[in-house]
Design a protein around this motif. Sequence first.
Motif, PDB file in Angstrom:
ATOM      1  N   LEU A 121     103.735  71.242  26.677  1.00 17.29           N
ATOM      2  CA  LEU A 121     104.107  71.532  25.297  1.00 17.29           C
ATOM      3  C   LEU A 121     105.582  71.909  25.220  1.00 17.29           C
ATOM      4  N   ASN A 122     106.176  71.766  24.028  1.00 16.09           N
ATOM      5  CA  ASN A 122     107.563  72.182  23.818  1.00 16.09           C
ATOM      6  C   ASN A 122     107.686  73.705  23.751  1.00 16.09           C
ATOM      7  N   GLY A 123     106.586  74.367  23.416  1.00 12.26           N
ATOM      8  CA  GLY A 123     106.552  75.831  23.355  1.00 12.26           C
ATOM      9  C   GLY A 123     105.209  76.292  23.878  1.00 12.26           C
ATOM     10  N   ARG A 124     104.988  77.571  23.864  1.00 10.14           N
ATOM     11  CA  ARG A 124     103.728  78.112  24.372  1.00 10.14           C
ATOM     12  C   ARG A 124     102.584  77.821  23.408  1.00 10.14           C
ATOM     13  N   ALA A 125     101.385  77.657  23.975  1.00 13.64           N
ATOM     14  CA  ALA A 125     100.179  77.479  23.170  1.00 13.64           C
ATOM     15  C   ALA A 125      99.895  78.767  22.407  1.00 13.64           C
ATOM     16  N   GLY A 126      99.127  78.651  21.338  1.00 13.06           N
ATOM     17  CA  GLY A 126      98.764  79.805  20.534  1.00 13.06           C
ATOM     18  C   GLY A 126      97.827  80.743  21.277  1.00 13.06           C
ATOM     19  N   PRO A 127      97.467  81.875  20.651  1.00  9.93           N
ATOM     20  CA  PRO A 127      96.619  82.868  21.312  1.00  9.93           C
ATOM     21  C   PRO A 127      95.210  82.363  21.648  1.00  9.93           C
ATOM     22  N   SER A 128      94.756  81.314  20.964  1.00 13.57           N
ATOM     23  CA  SER A 128      93.443  80.754  21.289  1.00 13.57           C
ATOM     24  C   SER A 128      93.565  79.412  22.006  1.00 13.57           C
ATOM     25  N   GLY A 129      94.767  79.093  22.465  1.00  7.63           N
ATOM     26  CA  GLY A 129      95.001  77.831  23.161  1.00  7.63           C
ATOM     27  C   GLY A 129      95.331  76.719  22.184  1.00  7.63           C
ATOM     28  N   THR A 130      95.715  75.580  22.711  1.00  8.92           N
ATOM     29  CA  THR A 130      96.054  74.408  21.907  1.00  8.92           C
ATOM     30  C   THR A 130      95.284  73.213  22.442  1.00  8.92           C
ATOM     31  N   VAL A 131      94.543  72.552  21.550  1.00 12.41           N
ATOM     32  CA  VAL A 131      93.781  71.370  21.928  1.00 12.41           C
ATOM     33  C   VAL A 131      94.646  70.139  21.685  1.00 12.41           C
ATOM     34  N   VAL A 132      94.782  69.301  22.704  1.00 11.39           N
ATOM     35  CA  VAL A 132      95.558  68.069  22.624  1.00 11.39           C
ATOM     36  C   VAL A 132      94.588  66.895  22.713  1.00 11.39           C
ATOM     37  N   SER A 133      94.655  65.982  21.743  1.00 10.14           N
ATOM     38  CA  SER A 133      93.819  64.779  21.768  1.00 10.14           C
ATOM     39  C   SER A 133      94.489  63.722  22.631  1.00 10.14           C
ATOM     40  N   LEU A 134      93.703  63.052  23.463  1.00 12.38           N
ATOM     41  CA  LEU A 134      94.221  62.021  24.367  1.00 12.38           C
ATOM     42  C   LEU A 134      93.560  60.688  24.060  1.00 12.38           C
ATOM     43  N   SER A 135      94.283  59.593  24.297  1.00 15.62           N
ATOM     44  CA  SER A 135      93.684  58.274  24.154  1.00 15.62           C
ATOM     45  C   SER A 135      94.370  57.280  25.075  1.00 15.62           C
ATOM     46  N   SER A 136      93.645  56.206  25.358  1.00 20.03           N
ATOM     47  CA  SER A 136      94.139  55.113  26.196  1.00 20.03           C
ATOM     48  C   SER A 136      94.026  53.822  25.402  1.00 20.03           C
ATOM     49  N   SER A 137      95.040  52.971  25.500  1.00 21.74           N
ATOM     50  CA  SER A 137      95.008  51.695  24.781  1.00 21.74           C
ATOM     51  C   SER A 137      94.076  50.687  25.429  1.00 21.74           C
TER      52      SER A 137
END
Length: 82
Positions: free
Chosen positions: A12-28
């Motif tokens: 991430l460009n900065g720290r995740a929030g207090p409950s974390g940050t969910v990142v969605s992933l995908s493949s073409s």
Amino acid sequence: GSSTMVTGTIALNGRAGPSGTVVSLSSSNTGAASVPATVTVSANGLSATFTVTTFTVATTQTITLSATVGGKSVTTTLTVNH
């Protein structure tokens, strides 16, 4: 066919929030390389790792992997040779 597992990293460009940050992933091209639907960066964390599973392909494939969080997406390419 056979598969190979490699590790990917989301930073991430900065720290995740207090409950974390969910990142969605995908493949073409999930037939050549698959990723989990999401990865969570832990609370106040900067990065998280995830598994990319690559599969045997007949010809070299270039796959676009995408990560999306907060409506913003970034992409990178992965080449699967066999």
